[in-house]
Every structure is written in structure tokens, then in C-alpha cells.
Scaffold this motif. Structure first.
Motif, PDB file in Angstrom:
ATOM      1  N   PHE A   6       0.821  -1.211   0.000  1.00 16.38           N
ATOM      2  CA  PHE A   6       0.000   0.000   0.000  1.00 16.38           C
ATOM      3  C   PHE A   6       0.856   1.264   0.000  1.00 16.38           C
ATOM      4  O   PHE A   6       0.659   2.159  -0.827  1.00 16.38           O
ATOM      5  N   TYR A   7       1.807   1.353   0.947  1.00 14.84           N
ATOM      6  CA  TYR A   7       2.572   2.599   1.016  1.00 14.84           C
ATOM      7  C   TYR A   7       3.512   2.753  -0.171  1.00 14.84           C
ATOM      8  O   TYR A   7       3.845   3.872  -0.574  1.00 14.84           O
ATOM      9  N   THR A   8       3.929   1.631  -0.766  1.00 17.71           N
ATOM     10  CA  THR A   8       4.767   1.722  -1.954  1.00 17.71           C
ATOM     11  C   THR A   8       3.983   2.302  -3.124  1.00 17.71           C
ATOM     12  O   THR A   8       4.503   3.122  -3.901  1.00 17.71           O
ATOM     13  N   ARG A   9       2.733   1.929  -3.216  1.00 16.55           N
ATOM     14  CA  ARG A   9       1.872   2.414  -4.310  1.00 16.55           C
ATOM     15  C   ARG A   9       1.485   3.876  -4.111  1.00 16.55           C
ATOM     16  O   ARG A   9       1.448   4.649  -5.069  1.00 16.55           O
ATOM     17  N   TYR A  10       1.204   4.248  -2.857  1.00 18.81           N
ATOM     18  CA  TYR A  10       0.692   5.601  -2.587  1.00 18.81           C
ATOM     19  C   TYR A  10       1.701   6.456  -1.809  1.00 18.81           C
ATOM     20  O   TYR A  10       1.322   7.354  -1.062  1.00 18.81           O
ATOM     21  N   ARG A  11       2.955   6.221  -2.001  1.00 16.95           N
ATOM     22  CA  ARG A  11       3.984   6.892  -1.203  1.00 16.95           C
ATOM     23  C   ARG A  11       3.915   8.408  -1.305  1.00 16.95           C
ATOM     24  O   ARG A  11       4.060   9.104  -0.304  1.00 16.95           O
ATOM     25  N   ASP A  12       3.678   8.930  -2.500  1.00 17.46           N
ATOM     26  CA  ASP A  12       3.640  10.384  -2.646  1.00 17.46           C
ATOM     27  C   ASP A  12       2.416  10.986  -1.958  1.00 17.46           C
ATOM     28  O   ASP A  12       2.490  12.075  -1.379  1.00 17.46           O
ATOM     29  N   VAL A  13       1.305  10.284  -2.010  1.00 11.20           N
ATOM     30  CA  VAL A  13       0.084  10.761  -1.338  1.00 11.20           C
ATOM     31  C   VAL A  13       0.297  10.777   0.171  1.00 11.20           C
ATOM     32  O   VAL A  13      -0.069  11.749   0.857  1.00 11.20           O
ATOM     33  N   LEU A  14       0.897   9.735   0.702  1.00 13.71           N
ATOM     34  CA  LEU A  14       1.135   9.648   2.141  1.00 13.71           C
ATOM     35  C   LEU A  14       2.127  10.703   2.603  1.00 13.71           C
ATOM     36  O   LEU A  14       1.952  11.307   3.662  1.00 13.71           O
ATOM     37  N   ARG A  15       3.156  10.922   1.803  1.00 14.94           N
ATOM     38  CA  ARG A  15       4.123  11.979   2.141  1.00 14.94           C
ATOM     39  C   ARG A  15       3.417  13.331   2.264  1.00 14.94           C
ATOM     40  O   ARG A  15       3.651  14.086   3.201  1.00 14.94           O
ATOM     41  N   GLY A  16       2.563  13.620   1.301  1.00 14.85           N
ATOM     42  CA  GLY A  16       1.890  14.910   1.282  1.00 14.85           C
ATOM     43  C   GLY A  16       0.861  15.082   2.375  1.00 14.85           C
ATOM     44  O   GLY A  16       0.518  16.214   2.740  1.00 14.85           O
ATOM     45  N   ALA A  17       0.349  13.970   2.896  1.00 16.09           N
ATOM     46  CA  ALA A  17      -0.706  14.043   3.911  1.00 16.09           C
ATOM     47  C   ALA A  17      -0.167  14.282   5.319  1.00 16.09           C
ATOM     48  O   ALA A  17      -0.909  14.690   6.211  1.00 16.09           O
ATOM     49  N   ILE A  18       1.107  14.013   5.531  1.00 14.88           N
ATOM     50  CA  ILE A  18       1.685  14.128   6.873  1.00 14.88           C
ATOM     51  C   ILE A  18       2.113  15.562   7.155  1.00 14.88           C
ATOM     52  O   ILE A  18       2.793  16.202   6.350  1.00 14.88           O
ATOM     53  N   ASP A  19       1.691  16.059   8.300  1.00 14.43           N
ATOM     54  CA  ASP A  19       2.045  17.408   8.750  1.00 14.43           C
ATOM     55  C   ASP A  19       2.762  17.279  10.092  1.00 14.43           C
ATOM     56  O   ASP A  19       2.130  17.097  11.128  1.00 14.43           O
ATOM     57  N   TYR A  20       4.080  17.390  10.065  1.00 13.80           N
ATOM     58  CA  TYR A  20       4.861  17.166  11.282  1.00 13.80           C
ATOM     59  C   TYR A  20       4.667  18.250  12.333  1.00 13.80           C
ATOM     60  O   TYR A  20       4.981  18.031  13.505  1.00 13.80           O
ATOM     61  N   SER A  21       4.148  19.400  11.952  1.00 13.50           N
ATOM     62  CA  SER A  21       3.903  20.436  12.963  1.00 13.50           C
ATOM     63  C   SER A  21       2.850  19.986  13.972  1.00 13.50           C
ATOM     64  O   SER A  21       2.800  20.478  15.101  1.00 13.50           O
ATOM     65  N   ARG A  22       2.031  19.026  13.583  1.00 15.72           N
ATOM     66  CA  ARG A  22       0.995  18.523  14.498  1.00 15.72           C
ATOM     67  C   ARG A  22       1.586  17.718  15.653  1.00 15.72           C
ATOM     68  O   ARG A  22       0.912  17.463  16.651  1.00 15.72           O
ATOM     69  N   ASP A  23       2.843  17.311  15.534  1.00 13.49           N
ATOM     70  CA  ASP A  23       3.506  16.637  16.655  1.00 13.49           C
ATOM     71  C   ASP A  23       3.575  17.545  17.873  1.00 13.49           C
ATOM     72  O   ASP A  23       3.655  17.073  19.011  1.00 13.49           O
TER      73      ASP A  23
END
Length: 221
Positions: free
Chosen positions: A163-180
Motif C-alpha cells: 500500500f505505502y509503496t503504491r501511494y507513497r507520494d500521497v502519504l508523504r503529502g498528507a503528513i504534517d509534522y507540525s501537528r507533533d
């Protein structure tokens, strides 16, 4: 995807105006920082800072710059206006040891803040910011690279790897590290110890990486 909350150029979630940007403000801050260090280095203290060194993250050794520690605390404090940064700096200097790694200075500063939290809850917030800022310094910005490393060690579910190999770019774009930075100190401590993946050399995942990985699995991809 990169967090606005870096260890060197921290912006708070609520106000960019917390950082002084005029020459007068910089001069005032420098004078205040020097006064803090002079007080901490005085003969009245029970500790000495003369000749103290630290080990940087790249392994190099350098003399301690206590003004830099104070300025970093001021930047991270941001909108926490009731915090006494000078007090924290003096307590950190008092408890530092020779050749301490810079990452441990952050840990020392965060635990110092927590020790003051009963006096003022804003100290706990600063403690949390120190934890996640240090955490981000020790980990990379690309979740896919981290998951690849876990997969190489056979630590991931095969379906999630596909799954993450197929949608790697989508997952990268969805993560917002400021929310940590929304987590409090004790939540971050729990996540780091029990939930976020780590390797022998230290932490690997950040909280947002772990949330994304788990949500993908729980959601059935």
C-alpha cells in the motif's frame, strides 16, 4: 511536509510575533542572555562552566555556548510569555556534565521544565516542545524512507508495504509534522517509549509517521 517547528527556527502555533526581529530587541536579548550566563558562572554558584564542552550530533566536540542555549529556549517558548527562561537556563547549566551530547541537553532542559510545571503549566508546554524538537532533530522528514528501513528488517505487514509503496507520494503529502507539537510531554514520552518504531541507534518514526501507518492498517488500506 516539513515542520515549521525546527530546532533552530521555531515558530509557535499561535504567534510568529513572539520572536524579536529588530536590532534593539536583539541587543536587549543578547544583554539579558549574557547577564544570565554571568550569574550562572559567578563564584557564588556551586558549579563551574569554565572550559565545559559538548558533543554535537555529528560527533564533533565544541565549547558550550550558553547564550545559544538561552536563545533556543526563548525561541521554543514563543507565546509562553509567563515562563522564566533565565531560570531554566541556570538550572540546566547547573546540572550539565562535561562532554554531554547536545541531545541530552534538550532532555535535561525538558525534565527541568516539567519539574517547574506545578508552579506554572506553561513550563510543561515548553518541556513538550523541547522533546519533539529534539525528536525531529534525530529523525528524517520522509516517512517512506523510514518504512523502507523497517521493511528491510521484516518489521512491517506485507499488505501495508504494498500500500505505502503504491501511494507513497500521497502519504508523504498528507503528513504534517507540525501537528507533533499538539501532544503534551507525557503523551510524547509514552509514544516514544512504546509506540513509535525505533532502531538500535535511536528513534526512527515520529508521532505522525506512526499515526499514518496505524491508520492505514486499521482502515483496511
Amino acid at each position: 511536509m516539513n515542520s515549521n517547528y525546527s530546532i533552530d527556527t521555531i515558530d509557535t502555533a499561535t504567534a510568529d510575533t513572539a520572536t524579536a526581529d529588530t536590532a534593539t530587541a536583539d541587543d536587549t536579548a543578547t544583554a539579558a542572555d549574557t547577564a544570565i550566563i554571568d550569574d550562572a558562572s559567578s563564584s557564588k554558584g556551586s558549579y563551574s562552566v569554565t572550559g565545559m564542552t559538548v558533543v554535537k550530533r555529528d560527533g564533533t566536540v565544541q565549547r558550550v555556548n550558553f547564550n545559544k542555549i538561552t536563545r533556543r529556549l526563548r525561541q521554543l517558548a514563543g507565546d509562553l510569555y509567563s515562563i522564566d527562561v533565565g531560570r531554566i537556563t541556570q538550572m540546566v547549566i547547573r546540572d550539565m556534565s562535561q562532554s554531554m551530547p547536545t541531545s541530552r541537553i534538550d532532555t535535561l532542559a525538558s525534565t527541568t521544565c516539567i519539574s517547574l510545571a506545578l508552579e506554572n503549566s506553561e513550563y510543561s508546554k515548553l518541556g513538550a516542545r523541547l522533546v519533539i524538537s529534539n525528536w525531529h532533530k534525530q529523525t528524517g522528514d520522509d516517512p517512506v524512507v523510514k518504512w523502507d528501513r523497517l521493511d528491510q528488517r521484516g518489521m512491517l505487514n506485507g499488505e501495508f508495504v504494498v500500500f505505502y509503496t503504491r501511494y507513497r507520494d500521497v502519504l508523504r503529502g498528507a503528513i504534517d509534522y507540525s501537528r507533533d507539537y499538539l501532544f503534551d510531554y507525557f503523551a510524547l514520552s509514552t509514544l516514544q517509549k512504546l509506540y513509535c518504531a525505533k532502531l538500535d541507534e535511536g528513534p526512527l518514526e515520529r508521532p505522525q509517521d506512526m499515526w499514518m501507518r496505524v491508520s492505514c492498517v486499521v482502515g483496511g488500506y
